[in-house]
Write a protein that holds these residues in place. Structure first.
Motif, PDB file in Angstrom:
ATOM      1  N   ASP A  99       5.002   5.124   9.810  1.00 27.11           N
ATOM      2  CA  ASP A  99       4.066   4.009   9.918  1.00 27.11           C
ATOM      3  C   ASP A  99       2.621   4.504   9.896  1.00 27.11           C
ATOM      4  OD1 ASP A  99       3.653   1.125  10.269  1.00 27.11           O
ATOM      5  OD2 ASP A  99       2.824   1.713  12.214  1.00 27.11           O
ATOM      6  N   THR A 100       2.372   5.666  10.433  1.00 26.86           N
ATOM      7  CA  THR A 100       1.028   6.258  10.415  1.00 26.86           C
ATOM      8  C   THR A 100       0.580   6.499   8.976  1.00 26.86           C
ATOM      9  OG1 THR A 100       1.476   7.313  12.529  1.00 26.86           O
ATOM     10  CG2 THR A 100      -0.356   8.197  11.255  1.00 26.86           C
ATOM     11  N   GLN A 101       1.490   6.965   8.143  1.00 25.83           N
ATOM     12  CA  GLN A 101       1.166   7.215   6.736  1.00 25.83           C
ATOM     13  C   GLN A 101       0.905   5.909   5.992  1.00 25.83           C
ATOM     14  OE1 GLN A 101       3.835  10.033   4.844  1.00 25.83           O
ATOM     15  NE2 GLN A 101       4.232  10.994   6.822  1.00 25.83           N
ATOM     16  N   VAL A 102       1.657   4.875   6.333  1.00 23.07           N
ATOM     17  CA  VAL A 102       1.453   3.562   5.720  1.00 23.07           C
ATOM     18  C   VAL A 102       0.055   3.049   6.064  1.00 23.07           C
ATOM     19  CG1 VAL A 102       2.205   1.133   5.773  1.00 23.07           C
ATOM     20  CG2 VAL A 102       3.899   2.973   5.620  1.00 23.07           C
ATOM     21  N   ARG A 103      -0.308   3.127   7.332  1.00 25.87           N
ATOM     22  CA  ARG A 103      -1.637   2.663   7.760  1.00 25.87           C
ATOM     23  C   ARG A 103      -2.743   3.505   7.130  1.00 25.87           C
ATOM     24  NH1 ARG A 103       0.956   2.333  12.685  1.00 25.87           N
ATOM     25  NH2 ARG A 103      -0.190   4.119  13.466  1.00 25.87           N
ATOM     26  N   ALA A 104      -2.515   4.812   6.993  1.00 29.66           N
ATOM     27  CA  ALA A 104      -3.513   5.695   6.371  1.00 29.66           C
ATOM     28  C   ALA A 104      -3.740   5.320   4.910  1.00 29.66           C
ATOM     29  CB  ALA A 104      -3.082   7.149   6.499  1.00 29.66           C
ATOM     30  N   ALA A 105      -2.726   4.751   4.271  1.00 30.48           N
ATOM     31  CA  ALA A 105      -2.860   4.312   2.873  1.00 30.48           C
ATOM     32  C   ALA A 105      -3.550   2.953   2.786  1.00 30.48           C
ATOM     33  CB  ALA A 105      -1.490   4.242   2.212  1.00 30.48           C
ATOM     34  N   GLY A 106      -3.860   2.349   3.929  1.00 28.01           N
ATOM     35  CA  GLY A 106      -4.556   1.072   3.947  1.00 28.01           C
ATOM     36  C   GLY A 106      -3.649  -0.139   3.935  1.00 28.01           C
ATOM     37  N   LEU A 107      -2.378   0.061   4.276  1.00 23.23           N
ATOM     38  CA  LEU A 107      -1.419  -1.040   4.276  1.00 23.23           C
ATOM     39  C   LEU A 107      -0.891  -1.322   5.673  1.00 23.23           C
ATOM     40  CD1 LEU A 107       0.748   0.040   1.201  1.00 23.23           C
ATOM     41  CD2 LEU A 107      -0.938  -1.803   1.262  1.00 23.23           C
ATOM     42  N   SER A 108      -0.529  -2.558   5.909  1.00 18.78           N
ATOM     43  CA  SER A 108       0.207  -2.900   7.119  1.00 18.78           C
ATOM     44  C   SER A 108       1.687  -2.649   6.831  1.00 18.78           C
ATOM     45  CB  SER A 108      -0.011  -4.373   7.485  1.00 18.78           C
ATOM     46  OG  SER A 108       0.595  -5.210   6.508  1.00 18.78           O
ATOM     47  N   ALA A 109       2.502  -2.688   7.867  1.00 15.70           N
ATOM     48  CA  ALA A 109       3.939  -2.472   7.687  1.00 15.70           C
ATOM     49  C   ALA A 109       4.546  -3.515   6.745  1.00 15.70           C
ATOM     50  CB  ALA A 109       4.653  -2.492   9.035  1.00 15.70           C
ATOM     51  N   ILE A 110       4.136  -4.757   6.871  1.00 14.25           N
ATOM     52  CA  ILE A 110       4.723  -5.796   6.017  1.00 14.25           C
ATOM     53  C   ILE A 110       4.207  -5.684   4.579  1.00 14.25           C
ATOM     54  CG2 ILE A 110       3.094  -7.614   6.640  1.00 14.25           C
ATOM     55  CD1 ILE A 110       5.507  -9.582   6.456  1.00 14.25           C
ATOM     56  N   GLU A 111       2.951  -5.282   4.396  1.00 11.29           N
ATOM     57  CA  GLU A 111       2.450  -5.062   3.039  1.00 11.29           C
ATOM     58  C   GLU A 111       3.229  -3.938   2.361  1.00 11.29           C
ATOM     59  OE1 GLU A 111      -2.227  -6.397   3.575  1.00 11.29           O
ATOM     60  OE2 GLU A 111      -1.616  -4.349   4.077  1.00 11.29           O
ATOM     61  N   TRP A 112       3.535  -2.887   3.138  1.00 10.36           N
ATOM     62  CA  TRP A 112       4.356  -1.786   2.624  1.00 10.36           C
ATOM     63  C   TRP A 112       5.724  -2.296   2.187  1.00 10.36           C
ATOM     64  CZ3 TRP A 112       6.379   2.452   0.761  1.00 10.36           C
ATOM     65  CH2 TRP A 112       7.636   2.894   1.186  1.00 10.36           C
ATOM     66  N   ARG A 113       6.356  -3.112   3.036  1.00  7.12           N
ATOM     67  CA  ARG A 113       7.687  -3.615   2.706  1.00  7.12           C
ATOM     68  C   ARG A 113       7.648  -4.487   1.448  1.00  7.12           C
ATOM     69  NH1 ARG A 113       7.947  -4.623   8.389  1.00  7.12           N
ATOM     70  NH2 ARG A 113       8.049  -6.864   8.016  1.00  7.12           N
ATOM     71  N   VAL A 114       6.600  -5.296   1.309  1.00  5.64           N
ATOM     72  CA  VAL A 114       6.469  -6.149   0.125  1.00  5.64           C
ATOM     73  C   VAL A 114       6.337  -5.290  -1.127  1.00  5.64           C
ATOM     74  CG1 VAL A 114       4.895  -7.743  -1.072  1.00  5.64           C
ATOM     75  CG2 VAL A 114       5.587  -8.209   1.290  1.00  5.64           C
ATOM     76  N   LEU A 115       5.423  -4.333  -1.114  1.00  8.46           N
ATOM     77  CA  LEU A 115       5.209  -3.511  -2.309  1.00  8.46           C
ATOM     78  C   LEU A 115       6.417  -2.624  -2.603  1.00  8.46           C
ATOM     79  CD1 LEU A 115       1.438  -2.565  -1.964  1.00  8.46           C
ATOM     80  CD2 LEU A 115       2.496  -4.110  -3.629  1.00  8.46           C
TER      81      LEU A 115
END
Length: 146
Positions: free
Chosen positions: A30-46
């Motif tokens: 989750d830290t890597q997801v946030r570092a990429a500028g995404l929320s957890a749900i944005e990550w799941r969508v993409l």
């Protein structure tokens, strides 16, 4: 579990174990997801949209484990960012189809590689046959509840 053994019920309960495993899988990623500028749900969508056809908002909501109104608002914001494209479903103009854009796929691609590496690290204590069996069993449980 036997109360006399000192183990609590939750330590052997499937739901609890699945939540613990999910937490172990995502707590550092989750830290890597946030570092990429995404929320957890944005990550799941993409991650859901990056390698397949467009989905309706309701299909996408089901895939990312969120409520449809939440996903409707989210994909509008993501469209404003240029990460997804929204278009009317040609089969039913009342429905909206959501697809990842090239920019959205570029954004998520490095995270997909990191997610695979992170999963491998989390599962390193299991043999390859155990990893395959685990995924098959989890998929079977998921299918049984649909």
């Amino acid at each position: 579990m036997n109360p006399e053994s000192g183990a609590r019920f939750v330590h052997g309960h499937l739901g609890y174990l699945l939540v613990q495993a999910n937490h172990a899988l995502y707590k550092n990623f989750d830290t890597q997801v946030r570092a990429a500028g995404l929320s957890a749900i944005e990550w799941r969508v993409l991650a859901t949209l990056q390698d397949g056809p467009a989905l309706t908002v309701s299909q996408l909501a089901h895939q990312v484990f969120s409520k449809q109104p939440t996903v409707t608002k989210l994909v509008q914001r993501m469209a404003d960012q240029g990460w997804v494209q929204l278009r009317a479903d040609p089969e039913d103009q009342r429905r909206t189809l959501v697809a990842a854009t090239a920019a959205g796929r570029r954004l998520v691609r490095p995270l997909l590689q990191k997610a695979r590496a992170h999963e491998s690290d989390v599962l390193r204590h299991l043999g390859s046959a155990e990893q395959v069996a685990l995924k098959k069993l989890l998929a079977k449980i998921a299918q049984a509840t649909r």
